[in-house]
Design a protein around this motif. Structure first.
Motif, mmCIF file in Angstrom:
data_model
loop_
_atom_site.group_PDB
_atom_site.id
_atom_site.type_symbol
_atom_site.label_atom_id
_atom_site.label_comp_id
_atom_site.label_asym_id
_atom_site.label_seq_id
_atom_site.Cartn_x
_atom_site.Cartn_y
_atom_site.Cartn_z
ATOM 1 N N ILE A 32 34.882 -9.014 -40.572
ATOM 2 C CA ILE A 32 34.789 -9.982 -41.594
ATOM 3 C C ILE A 32 36.145 -10.855 -41.896
ATOM 4 N N ALA B 38 33.384 -19.236 -43.311
ATOM 5 C CA ALA B 38 32.373 -18.675 -43.765
ATOM 6 C C ALA B 38 31.064 -18.456 -42.770
ATOM 7 N N ALA B 39 31.063 -19.193 -41.833
ATOM 8 C CA ALA B 39 30.208 -19.012 -41.024
ATOM 9 C C ALA B 39 30.542 -17.773 -39.915
ATOM 10 N N ALA C 197 32.686 -15.501 -40.630
ATOM 11 C CA ALA C 197 32.402 -14.159 -41.294
ATOM 12 C C ALA C 197 31.053 -13.679 -41.532
ATOM 13 N N PHE C 198 30.094 -14.591 -41.593
ATOM 14 C CA PHE C 198 28.826 -14.076 -41.412
ATOM 15 C C PHE C 198 28.655 -13.551 -40.088
ATOM 16 N N LEU C 199 28.919 -14.139 -38.899
ATOM 17 C CA LEU C 199 28.622 -13.614 -37.680
ATOM 18 C C LEU C 199 29.280 -12.224 -37.400
ATOM 19 N N PHE D 129 30.293 -10.288 -39.716
ATOM 20 C CA PHE D 129 29.531 -9.337 -40.601
ATOM 21 C C PHE D 129 28.261 -8.618 -39.942
ATOM 22 N N ALA D 130 27.658 -9.682 -39.256
ATOM 23 C CA ALA D 130 26.387 -9.017 -38.474
ATOM 24 C C ALA D 130 26.744 -8.315 -37.383
ATOM 25 N N CYS E 283 28.065 -4.772 -38.511
ATOM 26 C CA CYS E 283 26.836 -4.122 -38.908
ATOM 27 C C CYS E 283 26.189 -3.169 -37.862
#
Length: 403
Positions: A232, A244-245, A247-249, A251-252, A255
């Motif tokens: 992140i 933000a995009a 960070a989302f990728l 994060f995925a 995970c």
């Protein structure tokens, strides 16, 4: 060649060298003539009849097994049932047997397991309530009308505030789970052998491993948190829509890696407790046991946590409603942008609900993890034979071949 499974109880095959099921020729009735010759007394021609059933005449012998007139018997014996000295059969376990074994062990030792879990849960909730009331800052407010960089900044501030608020409670809960897991693991190991245990005995065996177990738990948590931060962090540092995009990728991806490591290291705690392994050796041991069975391990753990979540959900709903009523909080406050201020009645009632959930969930999850560890060792290392010997079952000597 012995094709019987390694967990079959001994004694299913003849061991005296006698083949009792093979028919033998009858001895001559008058004492003369070689064995196996025709009897001198033959029936008149045309009056022959099949052999009569046993007991139809004096001096008659019952026919050998498998011939007409006698009771039919199965020629080959089926596999013997697995020995079960305790809460599980000593063989590879199904998912239902793992879950049921955890419940059976807790039910058989409810004073030791649930009593200790209740005491730990009460102390934990008191500490968490005091921290929530006096130590932790209030969550930051978020403007729902903010856009662009301002919205991203507020979201980042809110995430940092939430993590900071949850960290102390999570640390206390982790320590409570650790103590409960150490005691329950010992109880499970005794329950598998059918041996009784007391809290003093369980604690005497678990106490030397508490600090290594704490180190293992902290190490795994730090590794998983570091992976999440790496995923992140770069996106948050950019501070734009592209960030933000990213960070989302990130994060995925984090995970996925975190889940894989979490399942791979899920059996490290039982290995550290029961095999007296070091922290690093326990992690390697868990990865070795899970290798080749990752999806099965993940499925059993996911089902376990799903059951725990459903239990927590069913208990939390009535206590949450009672807490709102007792505190006099307006329901509309929960939907405002600002965080509602909770009073003592709300914290106490919700704390009671959390105590009930923790008392039941922590031992159940720890029991399932310990039995999953034993099941993997039974499948890979024939641990069932060692458990049968430890339980003192007859026929499981040191020379018993491993399946």
């Amino acid at each position: 060649m012995n094709d019987s499974p390694g967990w079959a109880s001994p004694g299913s095959a003849p061991s005296d060298g006698k083949e009792t099921a093979i028919p033998r020729p009858s001895a001559p009735q008058d004492g003369s003539g070689p064995t196996g010759q025709w009897s001198p007394e033959q029936p008149p021609p045309g009056q022959w009849s099949p052999p009569s059933t046993p007991g139809s005449g004096p001096g008659t012998r019952p026919p050998a097994p498998g011939w007409g007139g006698g009771p039919q018997r199965q020629g080959w014996a089926g596999p013997s049932p697995a020995a079960k000295p305790g809460v599980i059969p000593l063989r590879p376990l199904s998912v239902g047997e793992i879950l049921d074994g955890s419940v059976a062990a807790l039910r058989a030792h409810w004073r030791t397991a649930l009593g200790f879990s209740l005491a730990v849960s009460v102390a934990t909730q008191i500490a968490i309530i005091l921290m929530q009331r006096y130590l932790l800052p209030k969550p930051t407010t978020v403007d729902p009308n903010a856009t662009g960089a301002e919205a991203l900044r507020q979201a980042a501030d809110s995430a940092r505030s939430t993590l900071f608020s949850l960290a102390p409670a999570s640390l206390v809960s982790m320590i409570a789970t650790l103590f409960t897991a150490s005691i329950v693991t010992v109880i499970i190991s005794r329950s598998v052998l059918g041996r009784p245990t007391t809290l003093s005995d369980a604690w005497a065996e678990a106490r030397p491993r508490v600090l290594p177990l704490l180190g293992l738990t902290v190490l795994v948590a730090v590794v998983l948190a570091a992976i999440m931060a790496v995923g992140i962090g770069p996106g948050l540092l950019l501070g734009s829509e592209a960030g933000a995009a990213l960070a989302f990728l990130g994060f995925a991806a984090a995970c996925v890696v975190t889940l894989w490591l979490f399942v791979s290291f899920a059996l490290a705690a039982p290995a550290l407790m029961l095999e007296r392994q070091s922290i690093v050796a326990a992690l390697r041991r868990s990865a070795k046991l899970v290798r080749g069975a990752w999806w099965r391990t993940f499925g059993i753990l996911a089902l376990t946590w799903l059951l725990a979540f459903l239990l927590a959900f069913l208990v939390s709903i009535p206590f949450g409603v009672l807490a709102v009523i007792a505190d006099g909080t307006d329901v509309s406050d929960f939907f405002n942008s600002s965080a509602p201020s909770y009073g003592w009645p709300f914290l106490i009632v919700t704390g009671i609900g959390e105590v009930i959930v923790s008392t039941l969930v922590y031992p159940f999850v720890a029991g399932v993890t310990a039995l999953l560890y034993m099941d993997q060792r039974i499948r890979r290392e024939a641990l069932d034979l060692d458990l049968a010997r430890a339980a003192g079952l007859p026929g499981y000597g040191a020379d018993t071949p491993r399946g």
